[in-house]
Design a protein around this motif. Structure first.
Motif, short mmCIF file in Angstrom:
data_model
loop_
_atom_site.label_atom_id
_atom_site.label_comp_id
_atom_site.label_asym_id
_atom_site.label_seq_id
_atom_site.Cartn_x
_atom_site.Cartn_y
_atom_site.Cartn_z
N CYS A 21 0.87 -1.18 0.00
CA CYS A 21 0.00 0.00 0.00
C CYS A 21 0.90 1.23 0.00
N ALA A 22 0.89 1.93 -1.10
CA ALA A 22 1.69 3.14 -1.24
C ALA A 22 0.85 4.35 -0.87
N SER A 23 1.49 5.29 -0.20
CA SER A 23 0.77 6.46 0.30
C SER A 23 1.56 7.72 0.03
N SER A 24 0.87 8.82 0.11
CA SER A 24 1.57 10.09 0.07
C SER A 24 2.25 10.31 1.41
N ARG A 25 3.36 11.06 1.38
CA ARG A 25 4.10 11.29 2.61
C ARG A 25 3.25 12.05 3.63
N ARG A 26 2.41 12.91 3.15
CA ARG A 26 1.60 13.73 4.05
C ARG A 26 0.71 12.87 4.93
N ILE A 27 0.21 11.80 4.34
CA ILE A 27 -0.66 10.89 5.10
C ILE A 27 0.15 9.95 5.96
N PHE A 28 1.26 9.51 5.44
CA PHE A 28 1.92 8.32 5.96
C PHE A 28 2.81 8.59 7.16
N SER A 29 3.53 9.68 7.16
CA SER A 29 4.70 9.82 8.01
C SER A 29 4.42 9.69 9.50
N ASN A 30 3.30 10.20 9.98
CA ASN A 30 3.06 10.18 11.42
C ASN A 30 1.87 9.34 11.82
#
Length: 123
Positions: A21-30
């Motif tokens: 599942c690939a995500s945008s960094r904005r969603i994923f990082s925290n």
């Protein structure tokens, strides 16, 4: 699309699949991340979750010992390694980003959802 799940397919019982599942960094990082699944006529159910830094992992009883969740924060990607697959694992699998850093086991604890990827296990 903010979450993109892939890796589903048809496999024989006892086989393995790896979902991504690939995500945008904005969603994923925290955010904590989770995998859910839904089969026809049933409610969406929690499969596995992982905290924002990968330090803690959680599994449903039905998959514990067979499935492994992991994440690569450098790639903004979460994985679900599924071994020892059974026909009852057949479902559409969804990845989701939790509202906070710790994943829960309820759907309302997740803010973003991927489109789902179908896993079919034949007997």
């Amino acid at each position: 699309v903010q979450l993109q799940a892939s890796g589903g397919g048809l496999v024989q019982a006892g086989g393995s699949l790896r979902l991504s599942c690939a995500s945008s960094r904005r969603i994923f990082s925290n955010n904590g991340m989770g995998w859910f699944r839904q089969s026809p006529g049933k409610e969406r159910e929690f499969v596995a979750g992982i905290t924002w830094n990968g330090g803690s992992k959680y599994y449903s009883g039905s998959v514990k010992g067979r499935f492994t969740i992991s994440r690569d924060n450098a790639k903004n990607t979460v994985y679900l390694q599924m071994n020892g697959l059974k026909p009852e694992d057949t479902a559409v699998y969804y990845c989701a980003a939790a509202r906070g850093s710790i994943p829960g086991d309820e759907t309302n604890e997740y803010r973003y959802w991927g489109q789902g990827t179908l896993v079919t296990v034949s007997s």
